[in-house]
Design an enzyme around this catalytic site. Structure first.
Site, mmCIF file in Angstrom:
data_model
loop_
_atom_site.group_PDB
_atom_site.id
_atom_site.type_symbol
_atom_site.label_atom_id
_atom_site.label_comp_id
_atom_site.label_asym_id
_atom_site.label_seq_id
_atom_site.Cartn_x
_atom_site.Cartn_y
_atom_site.Cartn_z
ATOM 1 N N ASP A 40 0.907 -1.284 -0.107
ATOM 2 C CA ASP A 40 -0.013 -0.104 -0.010
ATOM 3 C C ASP A 40 0.975 1.405 0.108
ATOM 4 O OD1 ASP A 40 -2.268 -1.451 0.346
ATOM 5 O OD2 ASP A 40 -2.411 -1.273 2.498
ATOM 6 N N ASP A 89 -6.006 1.694 11.052
ATOM 7 C CA ASP A 89 -6.972 1.478 9.821
ATOM 8 C C ASP A 89 -8.376 2.239 9.787
ATOM 9 O OD1 ASP A 89 -5.181 -0.172 8.594
ATOM 10 O OD2 ASP A 89 -6.270 -1.893 9.183
HETATM 11 C C1 UD1 Z 1 -1.411 -5.080 9.319
HETATM 12 C C2 UD1 Z 1 -2.698 -4.985 8.515
HETATM 13 C C3 UD1 Z 1 -3.013 -3.542 8.356
HETATM 14 C C4 UD1 Z 1 -2.821 -2.830 9.641
HETATM 15 C C5 UD1 Z 1 -1.382 -2.976 10.383
HETATM 16 C C6 UD1 Z 1 -1.400 -2.377 11.866
HETATM 17 C C7 UD1 Z 1 -2.880 -6.915 7.567
HETATM 18 C C8 UD1 Z 1 -3.203 -7.592 5.999
HETATM 19 N N1 UD1 Z 1 -2.674 -5.780 7.346
HETATM 20 O O1 UD1 Z 1 -0.371 -4.640 8.391
HETATM 21 O O2 UD1 Z 1 -4.416 -3.394 7.755
HETATM 22 O O3 UD1 Z 1 -2.921 -1.342 9.269
HETATM 23 O O4 UD1 Z 1 -1.353 -4.490 10.653
HETATM 24 O O5 UD1 Z 1 -2.492 -2.545 12.510
HETATM 25 O O6 UD1 Z 1 -3.206 -7.794 8.380
HETATM 26 N N2 UD1 Z 1 7.438 -2.871 10.273
HETATM 27 C C9 UD1 Z 1 8.835 -2.771 10.244
HETATM 28 N N3 UD1 Z 1 9.322 -3.863 9.966
HETATM 29 C C10 UD1 Z 1 8.899 -5.077 10.032
HETATM 30 C C11 UD1 Z 1 7.187 -5.100 10.018
HETATM 31 C C12 UD1 Z 1 6.613 -3.892 10.187
HETATM 32 O O7 UD1 Z 1 9.385 -1.759 10.204
HETATM 33 O O8 UD1 Z 1 9.516 -6.109 9.901
HETATM 34 C C13 UD1 Z 1 6.826 -1.400 10.528
HETATM 35 C C14 UD1 Z 1 5.924 -1.055 9.503
HETATM 36 O O9 UD1 Z 1 6.719 -0.546 8.212
HETATM 37 C C15 UD1 Z 1 4.791 -0.345 9.834
HETATM 38 C C16 UD1 Z 1 4.508 -0.861 11.355
HETATM 39 O O10 UD1 Z 1 5.629 -1.622 11.639
HETATM 40 O O11 UD1 Z 1 5.413 1.109 9.980
HETATM 41 C C17 UD1 Z 1 3.241 -1.760 11.464
HETATM 42 O O12 UD1 Z 1 3.502 -2.745 10.623
HETATM 43 P P1 UD1 Z 1 2.725 -4.250 10.902
HETATM 44 O O13 UD1 Z 1 2.046 -4.241 12.249
HETATM 45 O O14 UD1 Z 1 3.697 -5.266 10.539
HETATM 46 O O15 UD1 Z 1 1.534 -4.197 9.882
HETATM 47 P P2 UD1 Z 1 1.010 -5.096 8.677
HETATM 48 O O16 UD1 Z 1 1.150 -6.368 9.592
HETATM 49 O O17 UD1 Z 1 1.896 -4.868 7.558
#
Ligand code: UD1
Length: 425
Positions: free
Chosen positions: A122, A310
């Protein structure tokens, strides 16, 4: 190009039913890979992202079928997983849906290797994968990237302790799905606590996994040699429910949201009460009603149980038509205020600075063509269109189709004037 034409001025009233959560169903589908045989998942939303995940699973050698229920936008999905799944997921799928990355953990655990394309994702921030990768490496996997793919191999995963720098939803899920078949115990600290994590762990437990602490910051997994397929029902979608709740308040309506889990929306509903809404948990759902103009409330997004990122676009849209001034703070995704420029085109008074937005409420907004930049921004813009004078055209609505089953029909059922129209691109 498909657009929504939204004619403002009608209060949302009536009943709407919420099906299973997108963010859970996609992970339950990935979890099915952990066991050979037929897994059945109920209340799977009829949305584009589920179709994409079905294709991901098909290319891994699974048979996937979907039967829609008559009402409510959900259905029953059956995944038949072969004894030896394929292990590659291509860029054409991962770029369409970042959650495809959640097959990484199950494939490494079950097959000992995986090649999964690196996602684009996204337009809401950088969304790194570092915690997915370092966690899998701690479990014993070797991971490198080549030609746009993450290539992981682990003849055998071994339980370990993992500390996440941030309670990432996706990393927690991938690591739990890897750890369930690892040798020995894994402890994940600073784990995400979202209801969708609890849902995933409940399905894995039904499959035979040994997991403790789901829904807390420390999840402990004792690896088992094999898992078995199950029949499971997806947790209701709290973000869809929250969208209807905020829509009811913005339009000064009265909506019963069937199957909404009020206890998964505690902070968001408290904010709506502060804004002056009547919020009433029901035995199987939730009623939200609003008389008069809402008051501005400050919102800070945080990992669960905080206010969900979200629902942040809807919170900004709500403040845009409330009395007073609201400070909205985004702590999860750095790019998530991008949609504010579109809201400003509707006459909203919003200024952003880094991860803060200051919103000065106006009595009404004024219709204009706007562009949906992601799923939730699209939904927020439609709600804004419902309180705008005239007809608002929301473009790029394929984003909304990724996350909201029967979006137009459900809104029309609540009395909204909204139509899907084709425009020459
Ligand atoms: C999931 C949801 C999304 C929601 C988000 C937070 C799904 C398909 N999507 O996204 O709708 O908005 O949780 O509630 O379930 N990050 C890192 N490194 C990593 C992993 C994450 O830096 O290895 C950062 C991301 O860039 C972001 C933050 O952590 O800024 C949150 O990400 P994350 O909780 O992992 O969200 P998603 O699982 O991608």
């Amino acid at each position: 190009m498909e657009c929504f034409e939204v004619t403002g001025g009608t209060a949302l009233t009536g009943r709407v039913r919420v099906t299973g959560a997108k963010n859970s169903a996609l992970k339950l589908m990935a979890a099915a890979l952990l066991a050979a045989g037929r897994t059945t998942i109920d209340e799977v939303p009829d949305i584009l992202d589920v179709a994409i995940m079905s294709e991901v699973l098909r290319r891994l050698g699974c048979e996937v079928s979907y039967e829609r229920h008559e009402h409510g936008g959900g259905g029953r999905l059956v995944v038949d997983v072969p004894d030896e799944p394929a292990t590659e997921t291509d860029y054409d799928l991962v770029r369409r849906m970042r959650a495809s990355i959640s097959v990484l953990g199950p494939l490494v655990a079950r097959c000992g290797s995986a090649r999964v394309a690196l996602p684009g994702g996204d337009a809401i921030g950088s969304r790194g994968l570092d915690m997915h990768i370092s966690g899998l490496e701690r479990l014993g996997a070797t991971i490198h990237s080549e030609h746009g793919f993450l290539v992981a191999s682990a003849p055998r995963l071994t339980g370990t302790s993992i500390w996440l720098d941030f309670p990432s939803v996706g990393a927690t899920e991938n690591l739990v799905m890897a750890a369930v078949l690892a040798e020995g115990a894994t402890v994940i600290d600073n784990a995400a606590r979202e209801p969708e994590i609890v849902d995933l762990c409940a399905m894995l437990t039904a499959m035979g996994a040994q997991i403790e602490g789901a829904g807390t910051s420390t999840i402990t997994v004792e690896g088992v040699p094999t898992l078995k397929p199950v029949t499971y029902t997806t947790v209701p979608d709290r973000i869809v429910a929250g969208t209807w709740a905020i829509g009811a308040v913005m339009t000064r309506g009265d909506v019963v949201i069937e199957r909404a889990a009020a206890d998964h929306l505690t902070v968001a509903l408290a904010k709506l009460s502060d804004a002056g809404a009547h919020v009433e948990p029901l035995p199987d759902g939730l009623r939200v009603a609003m008389d008069g103009r809402p008051r501005c409330v400050d919102v800070v997004t945080l990992p669960y149980p905080g206010f969900p990122t979200d629902l942040q676009p809807m919170a900004v849209a709500l403040a845009a038509v409330s009395t007073g001034t609201a400070l909205i703070t985004e702590n999860v995704f750095e790019g998530r205020f991008m949609f504010v420029n579109e809201l400003v085109r509707l006459g909203a008074s919003v200024r952003t600075d880094g991860h803060h937005a200051v919103v000065r409420g106006r009595e009404r907004l004024s219709s204009a063509p706007v562009v949906a930049t992601d799923i939730r921004a699209g939904a927020g813009l439609v709600l804004a269109g419902l309180v705008s004078d005239g007809v608002t055209e929301v473009q790029d609505v394929h984003h909304v189709d990724r996350g909201y089953p029967d979006f137009v029909d459900q809104l029309r059922g609540l009395g909204a004037h909204i139509e899907r129209v084709e425009r020459a691109g």
